[in-house]
Design an enzyme around this catalytic site. Structure first.
Site, mmCIF file in Angstrom:
data_model
loop_
_atom_site.group_PDB
_atom_site.id
_atom_site.type_symbol
_atom_site.label_atom_id
_atom_site.label_comp_id
_atom_site.label_asym_id
_atom_site.label_seq_id
_atom_site.Cartn_x
_atom_site.Cartn_y
_atom_site.Cartn_z
ATOM 1 N N GLY A 14 55.123 73.348 27.429
ATOM 2 C CA GLY A 14 54.573 72.346 26.515
ATOM 3 C C GLY A 14 55.585 71.268 26.166
ATOM 4 O O GLY A 14 55.622 70.773 25.046
ATOM 5 N N ALA A 17 56.119 67.113 30.194
ATOM 6 C CA ALA A 17 55.373 67.332 31.443
ATOM 7 C C ALA A 17 54.090 68.116 31.186
ATOM 8 O O ALA A 17 53.002 67.756 31.668
ATOM 9 C CB ALA A 17 56.250 68.067 32.458
ATOM 10 N N SER A 40 56.525 78.197 24.519
ATOM 11 C CA SER A 40 57.265 79.099 23.653
ATOM 12 C C SER A 40 58.114 78.304 22.674
ATOM 13 O O SER A 40 59.011 77.559 23.095
ATOM 14 C CB SER A 40 58.153 79.994 24.536
ATOM 15 O OG SER A 40 59.233 80.475 23.784
ATOM 16 N N VAL A 48 64.718 65.139 25.528
ATOM 17 C CA VAL A 48 65.595 63.984 25.383
ATOM 18 C C VAL A 48 65.122 62.787 26.209
ATOM 19 O O VAL A 48 65.787 61.764 26.228
ATOM 20 C CB VAL A 48 67.071 64.300 25.740
ATOM 21 C CG1 VAL A 48 67.717 65.120 24.663
ATOM 22 C CG2 VAL A 48 67.186 64.953 27.096
ATOM 23 N N ALA A 51 63.599 57.061 27.596
ATOM 24 C CA ALA A 51 63.474 55.735 28.199
ATOM 25 C C ALA A 51 62.552 55.836 29.414
ATOM 26 O O ALA A 51 62.565 56.835 30.131
ATOM 27 C CB ALA A 51 64.842 55.223 28.629
ATOM 28 N N LYS A 80 60.973 48.014 26.047
ATOM 29 C CA LYS A 80 62.097 47.986 26.993
ATOM 30 C C LYS A 80 61.789 47.009 28.125
ATOM 31 O O LYS A 80 60.768 47.141 28.793
ATOM 32 C CB LYS A 80 62.304 49.406 27.540
ATOM 33 C CG LYS A 80 63.309 49.486 28.671
ATOM 34 C CD LYS A 80 63.521 50.912 29.149
ATOM 35 C CE LYS A 80 64.395 50.923 30.388
ATOM 36 N NZ LYS A 80 64.552 52.254 30.974
ATOM 37 N N LEU A 337 60.646 68.811 35.036
ATOM 38 C CA LEU A 337 61.952 69.363 35.397
ATOM 39 C C LEU A 337 61.824 70.580 36.303
ATOM 40 O O LEU A 337 62.745 70.898 37.049
ATOM 41 C CB LEU A 337 62.722 69.721 34.121
ATOM 42 C CG LEU A 337 63.007 68.532 33.186
ATOM 43 C CD1 LEU A 337 63.621 68.999 31.871
ATOM 44 C CD2 LEU A 337 63.917 67.511 33.861
ATOM 45 N N THR A 348 63.703 57.717 35.427
ATOM 46 C CA THR A 348 62.625 57.997 36.385
ATOM 47 C C THR A 348 61.928 59.341 36.187
ATOM 48 O O THR A 348 60.916 59.602 36.846
ATOM 49 C CB THR A 348 63.181 57.932 37.818
ATOM 50 O OG1 THR A 348 64.452 58.571 37.854
ATOM 51 C CG2 THR A 348 63.328 56.502 38.278
ATOM 52 N N ILE A 350 60.166 60.805 33.649
ATOM 53 C CA ILE A 350 58.796 60.773 33.119
ATOM 54 C C ILE A 350 57.887 60.081 34.122
ATOM 55 O O ILE A 350 56.729 60.462 34.306
ATOM 56 C CB ILE A 350 58.783 60.125 31.712
ATOM 57 C CG1 ILE A 350 59.416 61.132 30.733
ATOM 58 C CG2 ILE A 350 57.362 59.759 31.272
ATOM 59 C CD1 ILE A 350 59.603 60.641 29.332
#
Ligand code: FAD
Length: 503
Positions: A14, A17, A40, A48, A51, A80, A337, A348, A350
């Site tokens: 959660g 992603a 969890s 983090v 951007a 941005k 990830l 890149t 996200i």
């Protein structure tokens, strides 16, 4: 429904992603399908990623239908226009990778050839002054594309992205997804159950004993890759020989300054530091190579280079840059990830999440797990990863710095052949050609190549045969137009204030 049809989708994780996947799947494929997210609280999220690149707007507005002002308020977002790079090719250098186009097209040859000719005669400013995004970023201005100007005006074509609080974004999307019927299960997965005949995953089991069964599993479990790696052993291609940073320290700090409409990436002795302004704080982090600097030295360097008081202890993160050998294996698709990681230098991650989700929706296995479909998916994501990798490696390789062992290593390391060919061709001829549908546009590559001091001595023959005054006048005219457009934009802070105060 077909007996192979996917009725139960389980999203494991959660973080950004997991909730991006759940939200998009619920909106587009949620009818008659059960979508569940398992996360969890004890493990938590990386959170983090702050951007982004302009394509996030397509995801928010078109894939999810979010209202921009609502999203910006909920995530303490700012706007941005690009990235400012400091000290990368040489200490003291500053350049921008602005989004969108640079200059103006005049026939078949890209603008940078005109700039190269003018620069060779000492008649051009730095390249970034010819891109509206970079110019406005430097002046601290922002606005979205204007609708009351001619379609060819740079003001009608402003490309922008956001900085936002990633944890708030995940929370915001959770609310969105739950409204569409997504069910959240809190708890730690302690067991993954596979079908004995083909190894497909049929359920995950929580510490509480609860068993959550599914037909399709989206592995968004972060670096651990709970399903794709720990269970299916898809394998990982390690890229640390090209991207040597393997750790980061992240720390927010207070600020009294207006937020800049750009991310700042400053090269440091053994890596680089990010600075990402949000409305209420500034996110900072030092991405470094543990071969070249100790954690304590990295923390000291980070804390010595903040704009304001640190709001927490630096948070350590460890990673190995690279990608999974398979992103989709059996009935598991890894997103975020769990699918791989390239450091956040060009924001890149996200974007790769969004690309994977949109692809999965397009290639949804509603009539079963066709190996041809899975193969096409893996090939497409593989291509995305490889081309973005080359672009990121370019920033390290194309340096003249020899002041620390880290930069000496980067400057002299060998790089992927595909990247070396691009660097060599550009250096010799000023030409750059994109591969197929690769993510970064030619203008992005050219800004970084030039910013990293790979400046060709020649320009395209079409430009070379033009009368020189004509070339100089054209380049000067473009510079004036860009400067006037930037001046017409409001200060970034004023734009945010107006947007967030609007009812
Ligand atoms: P995570 O946030 O790690 O979430 C994993 C989820 O899986 C969590 O909910 C966790 O609880 C759950 N989970 C794991 N194991 C279990 C289990 N056994 N049982 C139940 N649940 C489990 N991206 C950008 O686009 N821009 C940036 O500027 C940027 N900066 C970054 C800086 C750094 C240093 C790092 C490391 C990453 C950065 N990223 C950035 C990447 C970004 O943070 C991630 O892509 C994004 O947050 C998505 O993470 P995730 O959801 O894949 O994983």
């Amino acid at each position: 429904m077909d007996e192979n049809a996917i009725g139960d989708i389980v999203v494991v994780g959660g973080g950004a992603a997991g909730w991006m996947a759940a939200a998009a799947l619920a909106r587009h494929l949620g009818k008659n399908r059960k979508i569940r997210v398992v996360e969890s609280d004890e493990i938590g999220i990386v959170g983090v990623g702050e951007a982004t690149v302009p394509h996030i707007r397509t995801f928010n507005a078109q894939v999810l239908g979010l209202d921009e002002a609502d999203f910006v308020k909920a995530t303490q977002g700012t706007f941005k226009l690009g990235i400012q790079f400091r000290d990368w090719a040489r200490i003291g250098d500053t350049y921008y990778h602005g989004f969108g186009s640079v200059g103006q097209d005049l026939g078949p040859v890209p603008f940078h050839h005109y700039w190269l000719r003018a620069r060779g005669a000492g008649r051009a400013q730095d390249y970034c002054h010819y891109g509206l995004q970079s110019e406005a970023a430097e002046q601290g201005r922002f606005m979205p594309p204007a609708s009351d100007v001619p379609a060819t005006s740079p003001l009608a074509n402003i490309a922008y992205a956001y900085h936002f609080d990633a944890a708030s974004y995940a929370k915001y999307l959770r609310g969105y997804a739950e409204k569409l019927g997504v069910v959240r299960h809190e708890g730690k997965i302690v067991q993954v159950s596979q079908r004995p005949d083909d190894g497909f995953i049929d359920a995950v089991v929580l510490e509480s004993g609860e068993r959550i069964a599914g037909d399709l599993f989206i592995d968004c479990s972060g670096f651990r890759g709970l399903l794709i790696e720990q269970t299916l052993k898809a394998g990982y291609e390690d890229w640390s020989h090209w991207l040597p940073c393997d750790r980061a320290l992240a720390v927010p700090c207070a600020t009294t300054e207006a937020p800049t409409p750009y991310t700042r990436c400053t090269a440091r002795p053994a890596g680089w530091q990010w600075r990402i302004p949000l409305q209420h704080r500034v996110g900072n982090g030092y991405v470094y190579s543990s071969r070249f600097v100790s954690d304590d030295e990295a923390a000291a360097a980070l804390l010595a280079n903040l704009d304001g008081e640190a709001l927490a202890e630096p948070r350590p993160l460890r990673f190995i840059t690279g990608k999974r050998r398979k992103f989709w294996d059996k009935n598991v698709v890894a997103v975020g990830l769990a699918s791989g990681f390239m450091e956040p230098l060009e924001s890149t991650s996200i974007h790769l999440i969004q690309m994977s989700i949109v692809r999965l929706i397009d290639m949804f296995p509603d009539v079963g797990f066709d190996p041809g479909l899975v193969e096409r998916y893996n090939r497409a994501v593989d291509f995305d990863y490889d081309r973005i990798r080359d672009f990121i490696v370019l920033h390290y390789k194309a340096t003249e710095r020899d002041d620390t062992p880290f930069w000496n290593h980067c400057r002299t390391m060998s790089v992927p052949d595909s990247l070396q060919e691009n660097i060599d061709l550009f250096r010799r001829s000023g030409r750059f050609y994109r591969d197929g549908e690769e993510f970064f546009a030619m203008q992005s590559w050219v800004q970084v190549l030039l910013g990293q001091r790979i400046v060709p001595e020649v320009c395209h023959p079409i430009v070379d045969q033009m009368p020189e005054e004509e070339v100089f006048k054209f380049v000067e005219h473009v510079g004036k137009v860009i400067s006037a457009c930037a001046q017409a934009m409001p200060p970034h802070q004023a734009f945010i204030d107006r947007l967030c105060k609007a009812p």
